[in-house]
Design a protein around this motif. Sequence first.
Motif, PDB file in Angstrom:
ATOM      1  N   UNK A 188       0.790  -1.221   0.000  1.00 48.18           N
ATOM      2  CA  UNK A 188       0.000   0.000   0.000  1.00 48.18           C
ATOM      3  C   UNK A 188       0.825   1.276   0.000  1.00 48.18           C
ATOM      4  N   UNK A 189       2.001   1.247  -0.638  1.00 40.93           N
ATOM      5  CA  UNK A 189       2.809   2.472  -0.738  1.00 40.93           C
ATOM      6  C   UNK A 189       2.290   3.286  -1.919  1.00 40.93           C
ATOM      7  N   UNK A 190       1.876   4.494  -1.689  1.00 40.00           N
ATOM      8  CA  UNK A 190       1.324   5.317  -2.758  1.00 40.00           C
ATOM      9  C   UNK A 190       2.394   5.823  -3.702  1.00 40.00           C
ATOM     10  N   UNK A 191       1.994   6.163  -4.921  1.00 38.92           N
ATOM     11  CA  UNK A 191       2.949   6.703  -5.890  1.00 38.92           C
ATOM     12  C   UNK A 191       3.065   8.215  -5.795  1.00 38.92           C
ATOM     13  N   UNK A 192       2.119   8.854  -5.148  1.00 40.50           N
ATOM     14  CA  UNK A 192       2.246  10.248  -4.769  1.00 40.50           C
ATOM     15  C   UNK A 192       2.156  11.262  -5.884  1.00 40.50           C
ATOM     16  N   UNK A 193       1.805  12.477  -5.479  1.00 41.18           N
ATOM     17  CA  UNK A 193       1.810  13.599  -6.414  1.00 41.18           C
ATOM     18  C   UNK A 193       2.360  14.850  -5.747  1.00 41.18           C
ATOM     19  N   UNK A 194       2.821  14.713  -4.516  1.00 49.63           N
ATOM     20  CA  UNK A 194       3.429  15.849  -3.840  1.00 49.63           C
ATOM     21  C   UNK A 194       2.421  16.910  -3.461  1.00 49.63           C
ATOM     22  N   UNK A 296       6.934   3.792 -11.391  1.00 54.12           N
ATOM     23  CA  UNK A 296       6.033   3.507 -10.278  1.00 54.12           C
ATOM     24  C   UNK A 296       5.571   4.740  -9.535  1.00 54.12           C
ATOM     25  N   UNK A 297       6.125   5.899  -9.890  1.00 60.88           N
ATOM     26  CA  UNK A 297       5.718   7.144  -9.240  1.00 60.88           C
ATOM     27  C   UNK A 297       5.144   8.105 -10.272  1.00 60.88           C
TER      28      UNK A 297
END
Length: 316
Positions: A188-194, A296-297
Amino acid sequence: MNKRFAFIAAAAATLLFVTVPASAPASADPSSLSEVKKELKDKGNDLEKITEKYNGAKADLKATEKKISKIKKDLPKLEKEAGKAKDLLGDIAYESYTSGNHLTATGSALADSPEEALKRISVLGAINAAQAADVADEIGAVKDLKEKRKSLEELKDDQKHTKSDISKKRGKIQAEVDHLQDLRDQYGIGSGSGGTAPPPSGHAKAVVAYAENQIGEPYSYGAAGPGSWDCSGLTMMSWRQAGVSLSHQASAQRNETASVSRSELAPGDLVFYYGDIHHVALYVGEGKVVHAPQEGENVQVANMDDMPINSYGRPS
């Protein structure tokens, strides 16, 4: 006694069946989670390095193919002019022969080496210096162009092999990254958008606005939009909005931009990372950058100092 033993064994087996999980734990063990994140970051960094090399190899091959294409376009005209020059040599050789100057070796020399024939005819005074220079230029231009074309074709073959080798290495690393990405999803590690970038001003407005509009879109090696990006693809297309042309490679962009100091940074400037400059981000002010991080991000806003900075550049 036997009945009691059988009862205890059955109870123990039931307890074991209930308590041992059949798959990965629902919540990740902190140390395992940390290892997955670190390995994914390291492999993603390796993939980005090889991707930037691939982008460079692709650009080199494209430039070589463009040069070869120009030679192919120019060669027929030069060959036609050289053909006229050879005809001129043949006519002069014939006239010299019929007028009594027996150039017995000129015919074979003309067939085997127009340059040698030209020398022989010039020595015998059948043509003047200016004529000789013109003929030599025509014949020499074709010879030089053919030699250049041959060298470029050999270079093209080498570049194709280089590109192919890099592609194979990239595919291997990609498989490892895909496996780690599965673990990322499992834990469940998110890829994020800051976060949100500060508002730009001046001529950088269109550049920064374009980059910001891509926030949340996925990283993809070799991509320059629409919909997915690698680091140099994002900065290249962002600056294209201001009419500035940059290469699709971080190290090449470093060479194409004017150096600025940290204190001189302004929104729209480029921040280059790592010793070999395999990553680049767009500075947006207040110590923040927008960049396409790694496989992946997603494109995101990040702190400028999250990665080791190499240098800063200003496109113009």
